[in-house]
Design a protein around this motif. Structure first.
Motif, PDB file in Angstrom:
ATOM      1  N   PHE A 184       0.890  -1.166   0.000  1.00 50.24           N
ATOM      2  CA  PHE A 184       0.000   0.000   0.000  1.00 50.24           C
ATOM      3  C   PHE A 184       0.925   1.212   0.000  1.00 50.24           C
ATOM      4  O   PHE A 184       1.778   1.341   0.903  1.00 50.24           O
ATOM      5  CB  PHE A 184      -0.881   0.001   1.252  1.00 50.24           C
ATOM      6  CG  PHE A 184      -1.914  -1.096   1.245  1.00 50.24           C
ATOM      7  CD1 PHE A 184      -3.192  -0.847   0.752  1.00 50.24           C
ATOM      8  CD2 PHE A 184      -1.601  -2.362   1.704  1.00 50.24           C
ATOM      9  CE1 PHE A 184      -4.142  -1.860   0.732  1.00 50.24           C
ATOM     10  CE2 PHE A 184      -2.548  -3.374   1.688  1.00 50.24           C
ATOM     11  CZ  PHE A 184      -3.817  -3.131   1.196  1.00 50.24           C
ATOM     12  N   VAL A 185       0.773   2.067  -1.000  1.00 53.37           N
ATOM     13  CA  VAL A 185       1.751   3.150  -1.186  1.00 53.37           C
ATOM     14  C   VAL A 185       1.069   4.518  -1.154  1.00 53.37           C
ATOM     15  O   VAL A 185       0.063   4.737  -1.837  1.00 53.37           O
ATOM     16  CB  VAL A 185       2.486   2.961  -2.543  1.00 53.37           C
ATOM     17  CG1 VAL A 185       3.419   4.129  -2.820  1.00 53.37           C
ATOM     18  CG2 VAL A 185       3.251   1.641  -2.556  1.00 53.37           C
ATOM     19  N   VAL A 186       1.651   5.425  -0.362  1.00 53.44           N
ATOM     20  CA  VAL A 186       1.221   6.831  -0.385  1.00 53.44           C
ATOM     21  C   VAL A 186       2.196   7.569  -1.294  1.00 53.44           C
ATOM     22  O   VAL A 186       3.416   7.502  -1.091  1.00 53.44           O
ATOM     23  CB  VAL A 186       1.239   7.445   1.039  1.00 53.44           C
ATOM     24  CG1 VAL A 186       0.857   8.918   0.999  1.00 53.44           C
ATOM     25  CG2 VAL A 186       0.324   6.673   1.977  1.00 53.44           C
ATOM     26  N   LEU A 187       1.636   8.241  -2.314  1.00 50.59           N
ATOM     27  CA  LEU A 187       2.505   8.882  -3.314  1.00 50.59           C
ATOM     28  C   LEU A 187       2.890  10.302  -2.936  1.00 50.59           C
ATOM     29  O   LEU A 187       2.111  11.035  -2.306  1.00 50.59           O
ATOM     30  CB  LEU A 187       1.777   8.899  -4.663  1.00 50.59           C
ATOM     31  CG  LEU A 187       1.607   7.544  -5.349  1.00 50.59           C
ATOM     32  CD1 LEU A 187       0.767   7.697  -6.615  1.00 50.59           C
ATOM     33  CD2 LEU A 187       2.960   6.925  -5.686  1.00 50.59           C
ATOM     34  N   SER A 188       4.054  10.702  -3.401  1.00 52.81           N
ATOM     35  CA  SER A 188       4.473  12.095  -3.230  1.00 52.81           C
ATOM     36  C   SER A 188       3.729  12.944  -4.272  1.00 52.81           C
ATOM     37  O   SER A 188       3.305  12.433  -5.319  1.00 52.81           O
ATOM     38  CB  SER A 188       5.981  12.214  -3.406  1.00 52.81           C
ATOM     39  OG  SER A 188       6.342  11.777  -4.693  1.00 52.81           O
TER      40      SER A 188
END
Ligand code: BCO
Length: 565
Positions: free
Chosen positions: A502-506
């Motif tokens: 699960f990735v939070v993007l910049s």
């Protein structure tokens, strides 16, 4: 269980059948371990003697083939002679001393077995690693272990060269390749001129023999150290019951050279029984090549991860006539009952699941002659007293879920790993009351069969690989698109479970094409760390669930994944 085992009795310098009670007595510490034990001289050289006197069938000790049609066959006499030469390479031109640590990153080539036995002969500590390791993985291993030497193949050499300046303790780089390379000693060249005269070191039973790197929830992989007797006696015996080998058998164990399964199935258990270890070096795993191999060679015993069987049962197996196959085993991850049933229906053969760990070897297994309950890992194997316990170390009754644990006696069992090197806290954390805790959750039924439930921590078991989420998250965070990530297991019909990130993007990446960005992140992880760990699933999220103190709730994400399935 069988009533006796063939166990080497040091005092007699002979192979003699000892009553199982003797072995149990050693494990109970009622009978002490022999002071000295060395698998090369006490087992392999004994088989070599037996060959000379015609007491062993004409079966190779190692039979290696590759996809280009090359073949190597060594009997125990060859192995003895060649490994003595290899031992002289390690001690003379490489100048290694007993107790030095040697990182060995080689594919499935015959030299891996030679160097393994040469380390036994010289008392060097063997540290195998998969060829999937990348530069940073190798750097960590060399620095953490303070290895004096690395033995590598041509594919791995550039990665080693890129980090070697940061490893001041590393004195020797030994290349196994037909070509020479600047800055490396050539194993092939030195081997040609090495003497065959070598006197095997009288190692002590508890002296370090090998180090395996094993992943956990947090931090980098731990260094599980094994002694001469844990692998050479303990693992050799525990694997024997499950593998059901004799000196006429030919075992094909698919495991990569970097894993403990290679030690059990391709070295100690097999050779203790005098069986032949069969190896097919495939550039890439391929089910057609796999099935052709079983139809071409007289392999009697097959050991492979459940993922491989899951891949195989997709095919029409009735078309294949396996030459000599009689016993199939599996382990490294849970096997589904359906796959066992399909394999049996298509091949007429049972599948014997074993369950174990790098630290303690085989814990449970379905053994020949025992009724198999599909979906179960079988019963606890000798010498272990396997129980399911609660968080306070109390034994739970049959049917209750808890943590799978091994009952400890007054002293640390000789067949266990000795310790996590330089990590007394993590070593101590494996003990709860009178038990060694595996970190796996399970249930024992009223017949004494164990059923795997899942990991008690965040470790991911995918295709038989043990993957630490922290290692994948650390690789992801290096990419400019990633602000933070949480890595958990997610169900998969073929690989059992896979790595999901699960990735939070910049901000600059928020509007990127998600498919393209997912592939970019996957490729990035494959380059940053061993590719088997890459996230096969990626989900972009606005934020990650966290506790009040800011800790990511991986548990919640995992439950969500498995709930969805
Ligand atoms: O699937 P993909 O193609 O997307 O990715 C694969 C490879 O292509 C890729 N890769 C490999 N080398 C690479 C690379 N990518 C870039 N650069 C490179 N140099 O990475 C992915 C690796 O995945 P894989 O290893 O699962 O590959 P594959 O071919 O699907 O193999 C399937 C299996 C089943 C043969 C393999 O997963 C396997 O061998 N699993 C068993 C592992 C095992 O032996 N575990 C036992 C551990 S010991 C233990 O459990 C204790 C028990 C007592």
């Amino acid at each position: 269980a069988k009533s006796s085992v063939r166990y080497f009795h040091r005092d007699h310098q002979l192979w003699v059948p000892l009553a199982l009670s003797d072995f149990e007595a050693i494990n109970r510490c009622d009978k002490s371990l022999p002071k000295n034990f060395n698998f090369a001289s006490d087992v392999l050289d004994q088989w070599s003697q037996k060959e000379k006197t015609g007491e062993r069938p004409a079966n190779p000790a190692l039979w290696w083939v590759n996809s280009q049609g090359s073949e190597v066959k060594w009997n125990f006499r060859d192995l003895s002679y060649l490994s003595r030469k290899a031992a002289n390479v390690l001690t003379k031109p490489c100048n290694l001393q007993r107790g030095d640590r040697v990182a060995v990153i080689l594919p499935r080539i015959p030299e891996w077995w030679l160097i393994n036995v040469a380390c036994m002969r010289t008392g060097l500590v063997f540290m195998p690693g998969t060829t999937q390791l990348m530069a940073k993985d190798i750097l960590y291993r060399l620095q953490a272990s303070e290895a004096k030497c690395i033995v590598a193949s041509e594919e791995v050499a550039p990665a080693v060269e890129s980090i070697v300046s940061e490893c001041p303790k590393l004195k020797t780089k030994l290349l196994v390749s037909p070509h020479s390379r600047h800055g490396w000693l050539s194993f092939q060249e030195l081997f040609q001129s090495a003497s065959e005269e070598h006197s095997c070191v009288q190692t002590e039973s508890q002296e370090p023999m090998a180090i395996y790197f094993t992943s956990g929830t947090t931090g980098s992989p731990k260094m599980a150290q094994h002694s001469q007797s844990s692998l050479g006696i303990g693992y050799a015996l525990c694997g024997r019951y499950w593998l059901d080998l004799t000196s006429s058998d030919i075992i094909w164990n698919m495991s990569d050279t970097g894993w403990i399964k290679a030690a059990i199935g391709s070295v100690f258990s097999s050779w203790l029984q005098g069986a032949c270890v069969f190896v097919h070096q495939m550039a890439q795993f391929d089910t057609n090549t796999f099935l052709d191999t079983l139809t071409t060679y007289p392999i009697t015993t097959l050991c492979s991860a459940p993922t491989v069987y899951r891949m195989l049962v997709q095919k029409d197996l009735k078309r294949y006539k396996f030459k000599k196959l009689r016993h199939c085993v599996t382990g490294g991850e849970p096997l589904n009952a359906e796959v066992l049933e399909q394999w049996k229906m298509q091949t007429g053969l049972d599948l014997y699941e074993g369950y174990g760990q790098t630290e303690v070897g085989i814990i449970c297994a379905n053994q020949k002659g025992q009724e198999i309950k599909p979906g179960s890992m079988g019963k606890g194997v000798i010498p272990y007293d396997v129980q399911v316990i609660d968080e306070n170390g109390n034994i739970l009754p049959p049917g209750k879920e808890g943590e799978i644990a091994l009952k400890l006696k007054s002293t640390w069992p000789f067949c266990f790993f000795s310790e996590y090197v330089n990590n007394p806290e993590k070593t101590a954390a494996t003990v709860r009351g009178n038990f060694y805790v595996t970190g796996d959750r399970g249930v024992m039924d009223s017949d004494g069969y164990f059923w795997f439930v899942g990991r008690a921590d965040d470790v991911i078991i995918s295709s038989g690989y043990r993957i630490g989420p922290f290692e994948v998250e650390s690789a992801l965070i290096e990419h400019p698109a990633v602000v933070e990530s949480a890595v958990v297991s997610s169900p998969d019909p073929i690989r059992g479970e896979v790595v999901k990130a699960f990735v939070v993007l910049s901000a600059p990446f928020k509007s990127s094409n998600p498919e393209k960005l997912m592939r970019e992140l996957q490729d990035h992880v494959k380059k940053s760390t061993a590719p088997y760990k890459y996230p096969r699933k990626v989900e972009f999220v606005q934020e990650l669930p966290k506790t009040i103190t800011g800790k990511i709730k991986r548990n919640m994400l995992r439950k969500q994944e498995w709930g969805r399935a």
